[in-house]
Design an enzyme around this catalytic site. Structure first.
Site: not given
Length: 355
Positions: A90-91
């Site tokens: 997840p960014c």
């Protein structure tokens, strides 16, 4: 020369942070077996399992997953030249559009958690996909330590910041991509395509629906309801690329936050253009107030199906979720399968070349 199909049968992958299965979909479409997908989000479980029955979904925080889990459960061996480890963490913390860094703090070093498994198994191939922000702050994001690990253990790698619209994805989706291998020569990287796909190529054929409606024939083709004022705003926004500046002088429609701010947040409430790729499909693509997500002609935001198609999922791909926002999050967080398949093809080509 070895048969390419038998070469692919020797390749297996593990998809960390798999979300709804975009990477898995792309890899499986090329004949590479994905042993497992791992994600902490329970909403992804049914989506992943419905679409990938031959792959095991592991609902787990990888911080709590033992390094030897895949050895014990799947007989995965260390130093397997045909093993591919995929890490698309997840960014949100490193995204330039993130406005809630506090909430994403726990996930900012997931690359280092992924490195623990890479260190333990030393797979033949490694794939990383993330937002470009991971490279702008390499020490904080863990990228510097990850690259040092690759260098120390004899991995060769290629890393690029790419616009996926140049790789067959009909959206301007800029991402950091790394492919690494310890199998002989430098890894192969997908090539740019000469012509970009556009919005028209992917969603023009869908039946017309109004805001708040859904198609009888295509359950995922449903659009969020919008307020009366937002409907009026869209009605005044020119088709095929119009912006909120069309109603900035209307006192009943102008939004206080945007008064005298014509040069910022220019995409919000805007319409997309048929002849161009879409903007980046985010986790809130089904809302006109979160970007240029207005339909080119119809007075509504993108439907869930339109977002999925622009992410290059097929019409038949099943998404599960008790609310539309849960489904939109799975779609927006996904790696476009058509790009994932290009990476898989290049890994298979490289594996065949060095074996």
């Amino acid at each position: 020369m070895p048969d390419s199909r038998s070469m692919k049968n020797n390749l297996t992958a593990i998809d960390f942070f798999c979300c709804g299965g975009g990477m898995t979909e792309g890899f499986e479409s090329t004949g590479i077996r994905v042993l497992a997908g791992i994600d902490i989000d329970p909403a992804c479980k049914e989506t992943y399992e419905k679409n990938h029955p031959n792959s095991k979904f592991i609902l787990k925080d990888i911080k709590k997953l033992p390094s030897n889990h895949f050895k014990n459960k799947f007989d995965v061996e260390k130093n397997d030249d045909g093993l591919i480890m995929i890490g698309c963490s997840p960014c949100q913390h490193w995204s330039k559009i993130n406005t809630e860094r506090g909430k994403s703090e726990k996930s900012k070093n997931l690359l280092l958690d992924f490195t623990r498994f890479v260190r333990y198994y030393k797979p033949g191939y490694i794939v990383i996909e993330n937002v470009p922000g991971i490279e702008s702050k390499p020490e904080e994001s863990g990228l510097k330590r990850f690259l040092n690990f690759l260098d120390k253990h004899g991995y060769k790698y290629k890393k690029q910041k790419i616009d996926m619209s140049k790789y067959g994805v009909p959206q301007k989706r800029v991402r950091f991509v790394l492919i690494a291998t310890r199998n002989g020569s430098d890894p192969l990287f997908p090539e740019n395509l000469k012509k970009c796909k556009t919005l028209k190529d992917y969603i023009k054929k869908l039946p017309q629906i109004n805001a708040g409606e859904k198609s009888n024939d295509l359950p995922l083709h449903r659009s969020a309801s919008i307020s009366e004022n937002n409907l009026k705003r869209l009605q005044k926004t020119p088709h095929n690329g119009g912006t909120r500046l069309a109603w900035k002088d209307d006192p009943d429609l102008q939004i206080n936050a945007y008064k005298d701010k014509d040069n910022i947040f220019k995409d919000v409430y805007g319409r997309m253009k048929w002849e161009e790729p879409a903007p980046t499909i985010t986790t809130r693509f089904n809302s006109i107030s979160n970007g240029r997500f207005g339909h080119p002609e119809q007075d509504r935001a993108l439907s869930l199906l339109e977002g999925a198609l622009l992410q290059t999922f097929s019409e038949k791909y099943y998404f599960s979720g008790n609310t539309d926002s849960v489904v939109a999050r799975q779609i927006g967080n996904a790696v476009p399968p058509i790009f994932a398949s290009q990476i898989a093809v290049k890994i298979a080509e490289h594996y065949q070349m060095v074996k």
